[in-house]
Design a protein around this motif. Structure first.
Motif, mmCIF file in Angstrom:
data_model
loop_
_atom_site.group_PDB
_atom_site.id
_atom_site.type_symbol
_atom_site.label_atom_id
_atom_site.label_comp_id
_atom_site.label_asym_id
_atom_site.label_seq_id
_atom_site.Cartn_x
_atom_site.Cartn_y
_atom_site.Cartn_z
ATOM 1 N N SER A 95 27.805 -73.449 40.187
ATOM 2 C CA SER A 95 27.279 -72.358 41.009
ATOM 3 C C SER A 95 28.013 -71.031 40.789
ATOM 4 C CB SER A 95 27.292 -72.737 42.489
ATOM 5 O OG SER A 95 28.607 -72.812 42.970
ATOM 6 N N TYR A 96 29.261 -71.078 40.333
ATOM 7 C CA TYR A 96 29.953 -69.848 39.958
ATOM 8 C C TYR A 96 31.147 -70.201 39.078
ATOM 9 C CZ TYR A 96 33.648 -70.910 43.343
ATOM 10 O OH TYR A 96 34.680 -71.504 44.010
ATOM 11 N N ALA A 111 27.083 -60.604 35.524
ATOM 12 C CA ALA A 111 28.094 -61.257 36.372
ATOM 13 C C ALA A 111 27.440 -62.044 37.511
ATOM 14 C CB ALA A 111 29.064 -60.233 36.952
ATOM 15 N N GLY A 112 26.207 -61.690 37.848
ATOM 16 C CA GLY A 112 25.498 -62.398 38.926
ATOM 17 C C GLY A 112 26.277 -62.401 40.228
ATOM 18 N N ALA A 113 26.838 -61.246 40.596
ATOM 19 C CA ALA A 113 27.760 -61.196 41.746
ATOM 20 C C ALA A 113 27.064 -61.563 43.056
ATOM 21 C CB ALA A 113 28.365 -59.802 41.847
ATOM 22 N N ARG A 114 27.741 -62.356 43.841
ATOM 23 C CA ARG A 114 27.290 -62.717 45.177
ATOM 24 C C ARG A 114 28.444 -62.432 46.131
ATOM 25 N NH1 ARG A 114 27.774 -67.635 47.544
ATOM 26 N NH2 ARG A 114 28.335 -68.671 45.581
ATOM 27 N N VAL A 163 32.744 -54.535 42.704
ATOM 28 C CA VAL A 163 31.337 -54.862 42.457
ATOM 29 C C VAL A 163 30.700 -53.801 41.560
ATOM 30 C CG1 VAL A 163 29.077 -55.128 43.565
ATOM 31 C CG2 VAL A 163 31.092 -56.239 44.560
ATOM 32 N N ALA A 164 31.088 -52.525 41.749
ATOM 33 C CA ALA A 164 30.526 -51.441 40.932
ATOM 34 C C ALA A 164 30.909 -51.586 39.460
ATOM 35 C CB ALA A 164 31.003 -50.089 41.473
ATOM 36 N N LEU A 172 31.309 -64.905 35.635
ATOM 37 C CA LEU A 172 32.158 -64.531 34.496
ATOM 38 C C LEU A 172 33.483 -65.291 34.615
ATOM 39 C CD1 LEU A 172 31.643 -60.647 34.405
ATOM 40 C CD2 LEU A 172 30.458 -62.413 33.063
ATOM 41 N N ASP A 173 34.109 -65.579 33.450
ATOM 42 C CA ASP A 173 35.388 -66.294 33.559
ATOM 43 C C ASP A 173 36.529 -65.320 33.837
ATOM 44 O OD1 ASP A 173 36.376 -65.303 31.150
ATOM 45 O OD2 ASP A 173 35.961 -67.125 30.028
ATOM 46 N N GLU A 174 37.660 -65.879 34.250
ATOM 47 C CA GLU A 174 38.785 -65.049 34.690
ATOM 48 C C GLU A 174 39.266 -64.099 33.604
ATOM 49 O OE1 GLU A 174 41.839 -67.840 36.274
ATOM 50 O OE2 GLU A 174 41.731 -66.475 37.995
ATOM 51 N N ALA A 175 39.318 -64.586 32.367
ATOM 52 C CA ALA A 175 39.864 -63.742 31.301
ATOM 53 C C ALA A 175 38.957 -62.540 31.045
ATOM 54 C CB ALA A 175 40.048 -64.574 30.026
#
Lengths: 247, 247
Positions: A212-213, A242-245, A235-236, A181-184
């Motif tokens: 890659s992110y 968001a594809g969080a890693r 993370v929650a 996801l982008d910062e904004a």
């Protein structure tokens, strides 16, 4: 020997070649990582010319406002190596020949010893020589100023002496989450975490030219449980896309 | 448009990630080389945290003591991007939304525009937008402070605007001689050249871990004939075993 406990640190990077762009400064990041691993906060770095008066003023100012100062550069034998003179002037003492350094230079160069070499035996009057068990050459320390060389390979060797003699108050703990996801878009989530976890330093770093992110979010604190709590809360909040890693 | 003539420049590098060693600072050397090629002297660089008060104080101080200041970093949409607020505070003005920047952001993001994006429309009240013919996004300039982004790829793009709008008083000329003599051996020769050519900046740089040479000697001046004279005088003093190579 018990390492000395240090709060804040500053760096003074000395060299015309750094400010002209002839050389890409390489020592700061090594110093920063070394200090960070020891739990010492590097809070300011300044880059200046090989100029006695500028070095004098800057060393005095940094030494007053920080627990410890590391200088890099300007300690060789030639006319443009004026760090020792600059630091001496900053503290109002003379630059004098240290007999031990002179003996080491004589041993190393023998018949080939020149007046140039002997410039490398200079120290601010009253400075200490700091020894490291793995490092042959002593490091000159005047009050809270550690005088390190500019040559990157030697600078890195000298960091062993820093690791041996200094410690921070507490270690740092650091985690990171990479998202696409982008910062904004992340901003309202980040604002919520920052407001709920005020004692965790939350950093947000966009990657514009990497598939890659899109944004790396970092969580830093001296307390590991605080880092974990902020990370988990963040993370929650993230949507599945968001594809969080987590790292 | 006639480029503005600039004497001295300073850089303010902003970002917690630089001082923690998480990121190796990459913009300063690019800025230094760009300014050098324009004949502008970069004479100081300072690296600080993302902290409004620190940025305020440092910007004010650098802007007073230099003709121009370039900041790098802290201009994104998130809570840790506080450069605009810091510079505004340093000059005692408000951070306000610029209508043109807001329109550009609305055009770029359309329906997806968030309050986060709109943070990127902030500028110190009274700041100008500097346009570059090849660069789409305007650069915010408040008085003598140019506000540049931290992302290296975008920072480099923005240097095109610097090249378009600024000039130094005169170009720099630079030559170098590579020798296989060590610095201490060269010192008496260098001292003679420095004393005979006081208006040439002579630099001496040892290479400790490179077989191809031992010392690089540089000659810099705003006058090409002075550089040539000092270089030639130095080469004439070198013994044959110096293996001098001129660049």
């Amino acid at each position: 020997m018990t390492p000395r406990v240090i709060g804040s640190a500053a760096a003074l990077l000395i060299g015309n070649e750094l400010l002209s762009g002839k050389v890409h400064e390489a020592n700061l990041v090594e110093l920063a990582r070394t200090l960070r691993a020891l739990g010492i906060q590097l809070s300011r770095a300044v880059m200046v010319f090989d100029d006695i008066d500028v070095i004098a003023q800057e060393t005095r100012s940094l030494a007053q406002s920080h627990d410890i100062v590391f200088t890099s550069g300007g300690v060789g034998p030639t006319h443009d190596d004026v760090t020792i003179e600059g630091i001496s002037k900053g503290f109002g003492v003379k630059a004098v020949v240290d007999e031990k350094l002179k003996r080491l230079l004589s041993d190393a160069y023998g018949d080939k010893l020149t007046d140039g070499h002997l410039r490398m035996a200079l120290k601010p009057e009253g400075a200490l020589l700091m020894e490291g068990s793995d490092v042959k050459w002593p490091t000159i320390v005047y009050e809270n100023v550690w005088i390190l060389p500019g040559v990157p390979e030697i600078f890195r060797m000298k960091l062993a002496v820093v690791r041996e003699h200094l410690r921070g108050q507490e270690p740092f703990f650091s985690r990171a989450v990479f998202t696409n996801l982008d910062e904004a878009t992340l901003k309202p989530l980040l604002d919520a975490i920052v407001s709920e976890h005020p004692r965790v330093d939350v950093g947000s770093y966009p990657k514009w030219f990497d598939e890659s992110y899109k944004t790396k979010v970092t969580f830093d604190s001296r307390k590991e449980d605080r880092v974990e709590a902020a990370l988990n809360a963040f993370v929650a909040l993230l949507p599945p896309e968001a594809g969080a890693r987590v790292e």
